[in-house]
Design a protein around this motif. Structure first.
Motif, PDB file in Angstrom:
ATOM      1  N   ASN A 160      12.190  -1.813 -12.732  1.00 35.21           N
ATOM      2  CA  ASN A 160      11.199  -2.501 -11.895  1.00 35.21           C
ATOM      3  C   ASN A 160      10.079  -3.138 -12.713  1.00 35.21           C
ATOM      4  OD1 ASN A 160      12.282  -1.909  -9.311  1.00 35.21           O
ATOM      5  ND2 ASN A 160      11.650   0.214  -9.618  1.00 35.21           N
ATOM      6  N   LEU A 161      10.297  -3.243 -14.011  1.00 36.12           N
ATOM      7  CA  LEU A 161       9.204  -3.681 -14.881  1.00 36.12           C
ATOM      8  C   LEU A 161       9.165  -5.187 -15.076  1.00 36.12           C
ATOM      9  CD1 LEU A 161       7.014  -2.138 -16.379  1.00 36.12           C
ATOM     10  CD2 LEU A 161       8.471  -2.099 -18.378  1.00 36.12           C
ATOM     11  N   LYS A 162      10.326  -5.808 -15.038  1.00 31.94           N
ATOM     12  CA  LYS A 162      10.413  -7.234 -15.381  1.00 31.94           C
ATOM     13  C   LYS A 162       9.473  -8.091 -14.517  1.00 31.94           C
ATOM     14  CE  LYS A 162      13.143  -7.294 -18.879  1.00 31.94           C
ATOM     15  NZ  LYS A 162      12.383  -6.247 -19.549  1.00 31.94           N
ATOM     16  N   GLN A 163       9.471  -7.833 -13.214  1.00 29.52           N
ATOM     17  CA  GLN A 163       8.639  -8.673 -12.337  1.00 29.52           C
ATOM     18  C   GLN A 163       7.147  -8.452 -12.566  1.00 29.52           C
ATOM     19  OE1 GLN A 163      10.951  -6.444 -11.370  1.00 29.52           O
ATOM     20  NE2 GLN A 163      10.574  -5.648  -9.322  1.00 29.52           N
ATOM     21  N   LYS A 164       6.818  -7.370 -13.257  1.00 25.30           N
ATOM     22  CA  LYS A 164       5.399  -7.098 -13.526  1.00 25.30           C
ATOM     23  C   LYS A 164       4.940  -7.747 -14.830  1.00 25.30           C
ATOM     24  CE  LYS A 164       5.123  -2.739 -10.998  1.00 25.30           C
ATOM     25  NZ  LYS A 164       4.001  -2.876 -10.091  1.00 25.30           N
ATOM     26  N   ASN A 165       5.855  -8.401 -15.550  1.00 25.87           N
ATOM     27  CA  ASN A 165       5.492  -9.091 -16.795  1.00 25.87           C
ATOM     28  C   ASN A 165       4.840  -8.142 -17.805  1.00 25.87           C
ATOM     29  OD1 ASN A 165       5.421 -11.307 -18.431  1.00 25.87           O
ATOM     30  ND2 ASN A 165       3.433 -12.034 -17.663  1.00 25.87           N
ATOM     31  N   VAL A 166       5.463  -6.982 -17.952  1.00 25.22           N
ATOM     32  CA  VAL A 166       4.949  -5.982 -18.891  1.00 25.22           C
ATOM     33  C   VAL A 166       6.031  -5.716 -19.945  1.00 25.22           C
ATOM     34  CG1 VAL A 166       4.296  -3.541 -19.127  1.00 25.22           C
ATOM     35  CG2 VAL A 166       3.382  -4.896 -17.240  1.00 25.22           C
ATOM     36  N   ILE A 167       5.627  -5.667 -21.200  1.00 21.32           N
ATOM     37  CA  ILE A 167       6.567  -5.446 -22.298  1.00 21.32           C
ATOM     38  C   ILE A 167       6.853  -3.948 -22.395  1.00 21.32           C
ATOM     39  CG2 ILE A 167       6.819  -5.567 -24.831  1.00 21.32           C
ATOM     40  CD1 ILE A 167       4.889  -8.033 -24.686  1.00 21.32           C
ATOM     41  N   PHE A 168       8.128  -3.586 -22.547  1.00 22.44           N
ATOM     42  CA  PHE A 168       8.464  -2.164 -22.672  1.00 22.44           C
ATOM     43  C   PHE A 168       8.875  -1.870 -24.107  1.00 22.44           C
ATOM     44  CE2 PHE A 168      10.797   1.753 -22.442  1.00 22.44           C
ATOM     45  CZ  PHE A 168       9.999   2.502 -21.590  1.00 22.44           C
ATOM     46  N   VAL A 169       8.125  -0.965 -24.741  1.00 23.97           N
ATOM     47  CA  VAL A 169       8.379  -0.599 -26.141  1.00 23.97           C
ATOM     48  C   VAL A 169       8.905   0.840 -26.174  1.00 23.97           C
ATOM     49  CG1 VAL A 169       7.382  -0.353 -28.452  1.00 23.97           C
ATOM     50  CG2 VAL A 169       6.438  -2.057 -26.860  1.00 23.97           C
ATOM     51  N   LEU A 170      10.058   1.027 -26.787  1.00 29.72           N
ATOM     52  CA  LEU A 170      10.672   2.358 -26.818  1.00 29.72           C
ATOM     53  C   LEU A 170      10.764   2.878 -28.253  1.00 29.72           C
ATOM     54  CD1 LEU A 170      12.050   4.447 -24.939  1.00 29.72           C
ATOM     55  CD2 LEU A 170      14.228   3.391 -25.538  1.00 29.72           C
ATOM     56  N   ASP A 171      10.280   4.102 -28.440  1.00 33.25           N
ATOM     57  CA  ASP A 171      10.402   4.777 -29.737  1.00 33.25           C
ATOM     58  C   ASP A 171      11.697   5.581 -29.714  1.00 33.25           C
ATOM     59  OD1 ASP A 171      10.262   6.434 -31.917  1.00 33.25           O
ATOM     60  OD2 ASP A 171       8.267   7.236 -31.488  1.00 33.25           O
ATOM     61  N   ILE A 172      12.680   5.137 -30.509  1.00 36.86           N
ATOM     62  CA  ILE A 172      13.985   5.807 -30.467  1.00 36.86           C
ATOM     63  C   ILE A 172      14.219   6.681 -31.708  1.00 36.86           C
ATOM     64  CG2 ILE A 172      15.112   4.169 -28.915  1.00 36.86           C
ATOM     65  CD1 ILE A 172      16.349   2.778 -31.318  1.00 36.86           C
ATOM     66  N   SER A 173      13.122   7.045 -32.383  1.00 37.38           N
ATOM     67  CA  SER A 173      13.262   7.829 -33.623  1.00 37.38           C
ATOM     68  C   SER A 173      14.075   9.100 -33.400  1.00 37.38           C
ATOM     69  CB  SER A 173      11.884   8.206 -34.170  1.00 37.38           C
ATOM     70  OG  SER A 173      11.149   7.051 -34.446  1.00 37.38           O
ATOM     71  N   GLN A 174      13.805   9.811 -32.296  1.00 36.61           N
ATOM     72  CA  GLN A 174      14.453  11.103 -32.071  1.00 36.61           C
ATOM     73  C   GLN A 174      15.827  10.980 -31.408  1.00 36.61           C
ATOM     74  OE1 GLN A 174      13.670  14.163 -33.083  1.00 36.61           O
ATOM     75  NE2 GLN A 174      11.829  13.440 -34.108  1.00 36.61           N
ATOM     76  N   SER A 175      16.117   9.845 -30.807  1.00 38.12           N
ATOM     77  CA  SER A 175      17.372   9.746 -30.056  1.00 38.12           C
ATOM     78  C   SER A 175      18.428   8.895 -30.755  1.00 38.12           C
ATOM     79  CB  SER A 175      17.103   9.176 -28.656  1.00 38.12           C
ATOM     80  OG  SER A 175      16.426   7.939 -28.761  1.00 38.12           O
ATOM     81  N   ALA A 176      18.017   8.045 -31.702  1.00 35.46           N
ATOM     82  CA  ALA A 176      18.986   7.179 -32.388  1.00 35.46           C
ATOM     83  C   ALA A 176      20.000   8.032 -33.138  1.00 35.46           C
ATOM     84  CB  ALA A 176      18.254   6.256 -33.357  1.00 35.46           C
ATOM     85  N   GLY A 177      21.255   7.793 -32.862  1.00 38.03           N
ATOM     86  CA  GLY A 177      22.318   8.556 -33.526  1.00 38.03           C
ATOM     87  C   GLY A 177      22.711   9.802 -32.756  1.00 38.03           C
ATOM     88  N   SER A 178      21.889  10.134 -31.765  1.00 30.56           N
ATOM     89  CA  SER A 178      22.183  11.317 -30.970  1.00 30.56           C
ATOM     90  C   SER A 178      22.591  10.894 -29.548  1.00 30.56           C
ATOM     91  CB  SER A 178      20.942  12.210 -30.958  1.00 30.56           C
ATOM     92  OG  SER A 178      20.990  13.135 -29.939  1.00 30.56           O
ATOM     93  N   GLU A 179      21.796  10.022 -28.943  1.00 28.50           N
ATOM     94  CA  GLU A 179      22.105   9.532 -27.596  1.00 28.50           C
ATOM     95  C   GLU A 179      22.858   8.201 -27.682  1.00 28.50           C
ATOM     96  OE1 GLU A 179      21.261  11.289 -24.622  1.00 28.50           O
ATOM     97  OE2 GLU A 179      21.188  12.654 -26.312  1.00 28.50           O
ATOM     98  N   ASP A 180      23.561   7.864 -26.600  1.00 25.03           N
ATOM     99  CA  ASP A 180      24.170   6.532 -26.510  1.00 25.03           C
ATOM    100  C   ASP A 180      23.085   5.587 -26.026  1.00 25.03           C
ATOM    101  OD1 ASP A 180      26.571   7.644 -27.206  1.00 25.03           O
ATOM    102  OD2 ASP A 180      27.164   8.010 -25.126  1.00 25.03           O
ATOM    103  N   ILE A 181      22.688   4.666 -26.871  1.00 24.39           N
ATOM    104  CA  ILE A 181      21.567   3.785 -26.519  1.00 24.39           C
ATOM    105  C   ILE A 181      22.073   2.352 -26.339  1.00 24.39           C
ATOM    106  CG2 ILE A 181      19.383   2.787 -27.338  1.00 24.39           C
ATOM    107  CD1 ILE A 181      18.849   5.426 -28.801  1.00 24.39           C
ATOM    108  N   SER A 182      21.869   1.816 -25.140  1.00 20.52           N
ATOM    109  CA  SER A 182      22.119   0.390 -24.906  1.00 20.52           C
ATOM    110  C   SER A 182      20.781  -0.227 -24.530  1.00 20.52           C
ATOM    111  CB  SER A 182      23.120   0.195 -23.766  1.00 20.52           C
ATOM    112  OG  SER A 182      23.058  -1.150 -23.331  1.00 20.52           O
ATOM    113  N   LEU A 183      20.198  -0.973 -25.464  1.00 19.78           N
ATOM    114  CA  LEU A 183      18.893  -1.579 -25.165  1.00 19.78           C
ATOM    115  C   LEU A 183      19.050  -2.621 -24.054  1.00 19.78           C
ATOM    116  CD1 LEU A 183      17.328  -1.896 -28.735  1.00 19.78           C
ATOM    117  CD2 LEU A 183      17.024  -0.087 -27.058  1.00 19.78           C
ATOM    118  N   LYS A 184      20.263  -3.200 -23.969  1.00 18.51           N
ATOM    119  CA  LYS A 184      20.519  -4.180 -22.908  1.00 18.51           C
ATOM    120  C   LYS A 184      20.438  -3.484 -21.547  1.00 18.51           C
ATOM    121  CE  LYS A 184      24.329  -6.559 -23.688  1.00 18.51           C
ATOM    122  NZ  LYS A 184      25.777  -6.762 -23.637  1.00 18.51           N
TER     123      LYS A 184
END
Lengths: 373, 91
Positions: A160-184
C-alpha cells in the motif's frame, strides 16, 4: 576445519566460510586478478557481481547495484541521499541497527521510531503507514532483527506504499542468503546489505541495490577509473558511489557464494538452523534462570537473545563462555532501542546465532555451562 | 612490598552503563593476601564456576575478576574511584 572453537556469532559474520569461498580467495594470491576499472587487462568482475546480485535478489529491470565497503556505509549513502530530497521525514522502527539510527541522528534527520515489537504492529505491520504524512520521504527498516531474529512481513507494508509516494528502504544484512528475497515481489525501492553473513562471503563488501529513478549521492569522493579529466565526481550511477579501489577478494568471494547459496542451499540451511533454534529453546526449558527473548516467534532467523537471571551478560556470561571456547556476542548489538522495548537495556543480552556448520553437540556444550549458573 | 601490581585502561563494552567502565590486569605476588584483602574490601562478593570469575558489588562500582588476572570495573563515577580502590587493594 572448525578447530577447537564453538562459533555462535554468525549474525556478526559467518564462520567457517564455504570451501568454494576459501578456494577463490586463495586463488587471488596465485592469479593476476587486477583492480576493476584500472589495469589494461580486462576482467569484468564488477559487471558479473552486479548482474549476479540483481538476479539473486530478483530485482525489477530498472534496478542497479553500487558496491560499497559495508552495509553501514551503504545505509549512510542512502540516508544522506534521502535527506537531500524535497521531503525529508523518515519513519523507522525500534528494531533497527545503528547503521540507521546513527546516520539519522548525526545528519539531524527528522524521524519517527515505530515500536515494531508492540503487538499492534507485530500483527498488523501495515499500520506503520498510519505514521506517513505529507513530509514523509521514506520508511527504513530491517528485514530481520539482529537481536531477536524476528523476520518482518515486508509485503504487507509495501503493497500500500506506492500510492503514498514513499520510498521503502530495506536492510537485508541479516536475511540475505538465509531468506528467499525477491525485491520485485516485496516492492522494495532500495535494499542495503553485506556479503559476509549468511552469504558466507568475506568481510568488506556491502551493496546498495536501488531503483534507478531514485537519485543517490556520494558521501566520499575520489578516483573511479573513469572520466579522469573531470575534477568533479562523475555524475553517473553507480560509479559515483564507488570511489576508491575495490575489494577484489570480496568481489570474487561473493561471485562464488551467490552460486553456492542458491534456493536449495537456503532451504536446507534454514530448515537445519530452525531445528537448532528449537533444540536450544527446548534444551533451556528446564533451566529456570535462562530467559530467551522472542522464543515464540513464528517467522525467524537463527538469531537468539537470552539472559541468565541476575548475571551480567557482558562481564560474566560471555567471558565464561569464551573460557570454554564458545564464541557469542553480548551487549546491545548496536541496536539499543529494541533492548529498551525488551527491557534488556542497558546491559543487553547474550546473542547466539547459528549457521549450517553448527551442531546439536555444540548446543549441548553451551547448555551444560548455562546449567551451572 | 605490595601484594599485586595492576595496569588499567578505559573499556568500551557493547552496552551502556551510563558511567565509566575500566579494564585491566593484575600481576599478583601474594595470592592468599590478595584474596583476603579483596574479601575485606568488598563484603558482597560472589564467585562463578569455582572462582573462575569473582563478582564484587559496592555502592561505587561493580568489579569482575577473571582467573585472578584480568578485571573489569563498571558503573564508576570516574577513574579516580577505581585507582583509589585498586591502590588500596594491592598495597
Amino acid at each position: 576445519m572448525k578447530k577447537n572453537i564453538i562459533y555462535f556469532d554468525n549474525a556478526a559474520t559467518t564462520w567457517p566460510k564455504l570451501d568454494q569461498t576459501k578456494k577463490i580467495v586463495n586463488e587471488y594470491f596465485e592469479e593476476c586478478y587486477v583492480s576493476p576499472n584500472r589495469t589494461n587487462k580486462k576482467i569484468d568482475i564488477l559487471t558479473s557481481v552486479r548482474e549476479s546480485l540483481l538476479k539473486y535478489f530478483d530485482c525489477p529491470p530498472n534496478f542497479d547495484v553500487a558496491i560499497v565497503p559495508s552495509a553501514t556505509i551503504g545505509m549512510n549513502v542512502v540516508i544522506a541521499s534521502l535527506l537531500k530530497m524535497k521531503k525529508t521525514h523518515i519513519i523507522t522502527t525500534n528494531c533497527e541497527h545503528h547503521c540507521v539510527y546513527r546516520p539519522l541522528t548525526e545528519l539531524n534527520a527528522k524521524f519517527d521510531i515505530v515500536d515494531y515489537l508492540d503487538s499492534n504492529y507485530n500483527e498488523h505491520p501495515e499500520r506503520i503507514l498510519d505514521k506517513v504524512d505529507k513530509d514523509t520521504n521514506a520508511i527504513i527498516m530491517n528485514h530481520a532483527s539482529n537481536v531477536n531474529g524476528q523476520i518482518f512481513d515486508i509485503k504487507r507494508i509495501t503493497c500500500n506504499l506506492k500510492q503514498k509516494n514513499v520510498i521503502f528502504v530495506l536492510d537485508i544484512s541479516q536475511s540475505a542468503g538465509s531468506e528467499d528475497i525477491s525485491l520485485k515481489k516485496m516492492n522494495v525501492d532500495i535494499a542495503v546489505g553485506s556479503i559476509h553473513k549468511h552469504l558466507y562471503g568475506t568481510p568488506g563488501i556491502g551493496y546498495i541495490i536501488f531503483n534507478k529513478n531514485i537519485e543517490l549521492y556520494p558521501i566520499y569522493f575520489g578516483g573511479t577509473g573513469k572520466f579522469s579529466s573531470n575534477l568533479k565526481q562523475p555524475d553517473i550511477l553507480p560509479d559515483k558511489l564507488e570511489a576508491g579501489t575495490f575489494n577484489t577478494i570480496g568481489l570474487l568471494s561473493i561471485l562464488e557464494s551467490l552460486k553456492v547459496v542458491n534456493k536449495q542451499f537456503r532451504e536446507n540451511a534454514r530448515k537445519y538452523e530452525n531445528e537448532l533454534v528449537n533444540y536450544f529453546i527446548n534444551s533451556c526449558e528446564d533451566i529456570s534462570k535462562v530467559k530467551i527473548y522472542g522464543k515464540s516467534l513464528k517467522h525467524r532467523t537463527s538469531v537468539i537473545s537470552f539472559n541468565v537471571e541476575d548475571i551480567n551478560p557482558n562481564f560474566v556470561v560471555a567471558p565464561l563462555l569464551e573460557k570454554n571456547n564458545i564464541l557469542v556476542r553480548a551487549g546491545l548489538h548496536c541496536a539499543p532501542i529494541i533492548h529498551k522495548t525488551m527491557n534488556t537495556y542497558p546491559e543487553g543480552t547474550v546473542r547466539i546465532s547459528f549457521s549450517k556448520f553448527n551442531t546439536k553437540e555444540e548446543i549441548d556444550a553451551l547448555v551444560k555451562i548455562l546449567k551451572k549458573f | 612490598m605490595s601484594i599485586a601490581k595492576y595496569i588499567l585502561k578505559e573499556a568500551t563494552p557493547c552496552a551502556d552503563y551510563g558511567k565509566l567502565t575500566v579494564e585491566g590486569k593484575f600481576e599478583i605476588m601474594d595470592n592468599k593476601k590478595f584474596h583476603k584483602k579483596i574479601y575485606e574490601l568488598i563484603p558482597d562478593i560472589s564467585n562463578i564456576n569455582s572462582g573462575q570469575i569473582l563478582i564484587g558489588k559496592t555502592n561505587d562500582f561493580d568489579i569482575y575478576i577473571y582467573d585472578n588476572e584480568k578485571f573489569v570495573m563498571s558503573k564508576l563515577e570516574n577513574e579516580h574511584k577505581a585507582i583509589c580502590f585498586l591502590n588500596n587493594l594491592v598495597k
